[in-house]
Write a protein that holds these residues in place. Sequence first.
Motif, PDB file in Angstrom:
ATOM      1  N   SER A 187       0.831  -1.207   0.000  1.00  0.00           N
ATOM      2  CA  SER A 187       0.000   0.000   0.000  1.00  0.00           C
ATOM      3  C   SER A 187       0.863   1.253   0.000  1.00  0.00           C
ATOM      4  O   SER A 187       2.046   1.223   0.333  1.00  0.00           O
ATOM      5  N   GLY A 188       0.226   2.381  -0.373  1.00  0.00           N
ATOM      6  CA  GLY A 188       0.916   3.655  -0.350  1.00  0.00           C
ATOM      7  C   GLY A 188       1.921   3.806  -1.475  1.00  0.00           C
ATOM      8  O   GLY A 188       1.805   3.198  -2.538  1.00  0.00           O
ATOM      9  N   LYS A 189       2.941   4.618  -1.245  1.00  0.00           N
ATOM     10  CA  LYS A 189       3.985   4.875  -2.234  1.00  0.00           C
ATOM     11  C   LYS A 189       4.966   3.695  -2.205  1.00  0.00           C
ATOM     12  O   LYS A 189       5.962   3.698  -1.490  1.00  0.00           O
ATOM     13  N   SER A 190       4.671   2.710  -3.002  1.00  0.00           N
ATOM     14  CA  SER A 190       5.471   1.486  -2.997  1.00  0.00           C
ATOM     15  C   SER A 190       5.614   0.971  -4.418  1.00  0.00           C
ATOM     16  O   SER A 190       4.675   1.046  -5.224  1.00  0.00           O
ATOM     17  N   THR A 191       6.802   0.460  -4.734  1.00  0.00           N
ATOM     18  CA  THR A 191       7.051  -0.091  -6.069  1.00  0.00           C
ATOM     19  C   THR A 191       7.008  -1.613  -6.074  1.00  0.00           C
ATOM     20  O   THR A 191       7.301  -2.229  -7.087  1.00  0.00           O
ATOM     21  N   GLY A 192       6.650  -2.195  -4.917  1.00  0.00           N
ATOM     22  CA  GLY A 192       6.576  -3.654  -4.830  1.00  0.00           C
ATOM     23  C   GLY A 192       6.253  -4.073  -3.409  1.00  0.00           C
ATOM     24  O   GLY A 192       6.393  -3.279  -2.467  1.00  0.00           O
ATOM     25  N   PRO A 193       5.795  -5.293  -3.206  1.00  0.00           N
ATOM     26  CA  PRO A 193       5.447  -5.759  -1.862  1.00  0.00           C
ATOM     27  C   PRO A 193       6.651  -5.715  -0.923  1.00  0.00           C
ATOM     28  O   PRO A 193       7.690  -6.298  -1.216  1.00  0.00           O
ATOM     29  N   HIS A 194       6.512  -4.997   0.174  1.00  0.00           N
ATOM     30  CA  HIS A 194       7.607  -4.934   1.144  1.00  0.00           C
ATOM     31  C   HIS A 194       7.089  -4.341   2.458  1.00  0.00           C
ATOM     32  O   HIS A 194       5.992  -3.763   2.521  1.00  0.00           O
ATOM     33  N   LEU A 195       7.905  -4.481   3.481  1.00  0.00           N
ATOM     34  CA  LEU A 195       7.638  -3.852   4.776  1.00  0.00           C
ATOM     35  C   LEU A 195       8.687  -2.772   4.994  1.00  0.00           C
ATOM     36  O   LEU A 195       9.889  -3.049   4.953  1.00  0.00           O
ATOM     37  N   HIS A 196       8.219  -1.553   5.226  1.00  0.00           N
ATOM     38  CA  HIS A 196       9.126  -0.458   5.600  1.00  0.00           C
ATOM     39  C   HIS A 196       9.117  -0.373   7.128  1.00  0.00           C
ATOM     40  O   HIS A 196       8.082  -0.136   7.745  1.00  0.00           O
ATOM     41  N   PHE A 197      10.293  -0.552   7.734  1.00  0.00           N
ATOM     42  CA  PHE A 197      10.384  -0.619   9.190  1.00  0.00           C
ATOM     43  C   PHE A 197      11.321   0.476   9.676  1.00  0.00           C
ATOM     44  O   PHE A 197      12.455   0.610   9.196  1.00  0.00           O
ATOM     45  N   GLU A 198      10.852   1.283  10.644  1.00  0.00           N
ATOM     46  CA  GLU A 198      11.641   2.381  11.192  1.00  0.00           C
ATOM     47  C   GLU A 198      11.764   2.233  12.710  1.00  0.00           C
ATOM     48  O   GLU A 198      10.857   1.715  13.377  1.00  0.00           O
ATOM     49  N   VAL A 199      12.885   2.730  13.222  1.00  0.00           N
ATOM     50  CA  VAL A 199      13.093   2.832  14.668  1.00  0.00           C
ATOM     51  C   VAL A 199      13.432   4.282  14.981  1.00  0.00           C
ATOM     52  O   VAL A 199      14.346   4.859  14.377  1.00  0.00           O
ATOM     53  N   MET A 200      12.689   4.868  15.901  1.00  0.00           N
ATOM     54  CA  MET A 200      12.945   6.242  16.349  1.00  0.00           C
ATOM     55  C   MET A 200      13.368   6.199  17.816  1.00  0.00           C
ATOM     56  O   MET A 200      12.697   5.554  18.630  1.00  0.00           O
ATOM     57  N   TYR A 201      14.459   6.866  18.108  1.00  0.00           N
ATOM     58  CA  TYR A 201      14.939   6.933  19.495  1.00  0.00           C
ATOM     59  C   TYR A 201      15.086   8.379  19.896  1.00  0.00           C
ATOM     60  O   TYR A 201      15.853   9.129  19.296  1.00  0.00           O
ATOM     61  N   ARG A 202      14.303   8.769  20.903  1.00  0.00           N
ATOM     62  CA  ARG A 202      14.329  10.140  21.421  1.00  0.00           C
ATOM     63  C   ARG A 202      14.109  11.157  20.311  1.00  0.00           C
ATOM     64  O   ARG A 202      14.769  12.188  20.233  1.00  0.00           O
TER      65      ARG A 202
END
Length: 347
Positions: free
Chosen positions: A278-293
């Motif tokens: 879904s969204g702005k994607s060019t292929g099936p994938h998982l976008h994973f982010e880590v935010m610290y402070r």
Amino acid sequence: MGKKNKEYIFDPLTLDYRESVVTWRERFRMAGLMFFVSIAVSFFYLWLYTVVFGQELPKTIILKKQNAEWNSQMSILNTRMDDCQQRLESLQLRDDGVYRAIFGLPEISKDERYSGIGGVNRYEYLIANDHTGLLASSVKKLDFLTKMAFVQSKSYDEVDQMAKRSGDIASCVPAVPPFYPGSRYRISSSFGIRRDPVFHTRRMHQGVDFAMDINTPIYAVGDGTVELVRRELYGYGNSIIINHGFGYKTRYAHMKTINLIPGMSVKRGDCIGLSGNSGKSTGPHLHFEVMYRGRFVNPMNYMDIQIPLDEYVQMIKAREEETGMSSDLIQPVHKDRKTIRKREKKK
């Protein structure tokens, strides 16, 4: 009784001596004149002693000695307060850089540490009567140290409360991957500057992209609370943000389905949805982010992508037993990664 001595004066008119009679007024005038003359002589000798010969009066010498002793004591006090200030500043650096950082607490700003110090001249009454400035300086430093010590004490109280929950940190840090280690995946885009696949410009990629089949189960990487669930046609698409506390947050984007709503509490190993495109994607994938402070960090520095498969499965099974939910969404685990790579090359 003895006879009083009498005084006689010669009278030129009568050419005879007569007794001298002095009235009380004349006696008073003479006494006053003698008094003022003695005062004048005293001031004259005082002027000669202090101004001409440059000598100091005994009282002045005593006061100067007492003042010197007082100034010496105030200087020692100022030196000790300077030493205390250096120690407090050292504690502040250690507090912000170590203690608060360990528990994910934000640094205390200078405005907060030193608020209420300075500004309106609250020491003007001291300066007016303190020619050396030592008293005003000492009082100002004492107020400054009192404020620093108070803020530092409050900070340690906050750290102490977090330390009592230190056992929770291990379960909140994003230390595991958000999918089965044996799932079919590959890292299609790493954290850092990259060429955007849609706009073809160099941009900062704030997470890691894991190319994988649609409907791959996605799991929470740590305990926390769902902060945001968003469904968009562009951008992150269907995405989730989980606040793990201690300064950590994670985002899972471009998902197909989401099993959570904002405000829900989750545990590490809970299935939060399925991967998608879904969204702005060019292929099936998982976008994973880590935010610290509040800052984006490389997720690969936190999660153990090589975690033993049995350990990961045990974690999922333990959560299923606690929640009573089945694992119908779990796909078969592909243990042979070489076979997976061959299949991907053929595709």
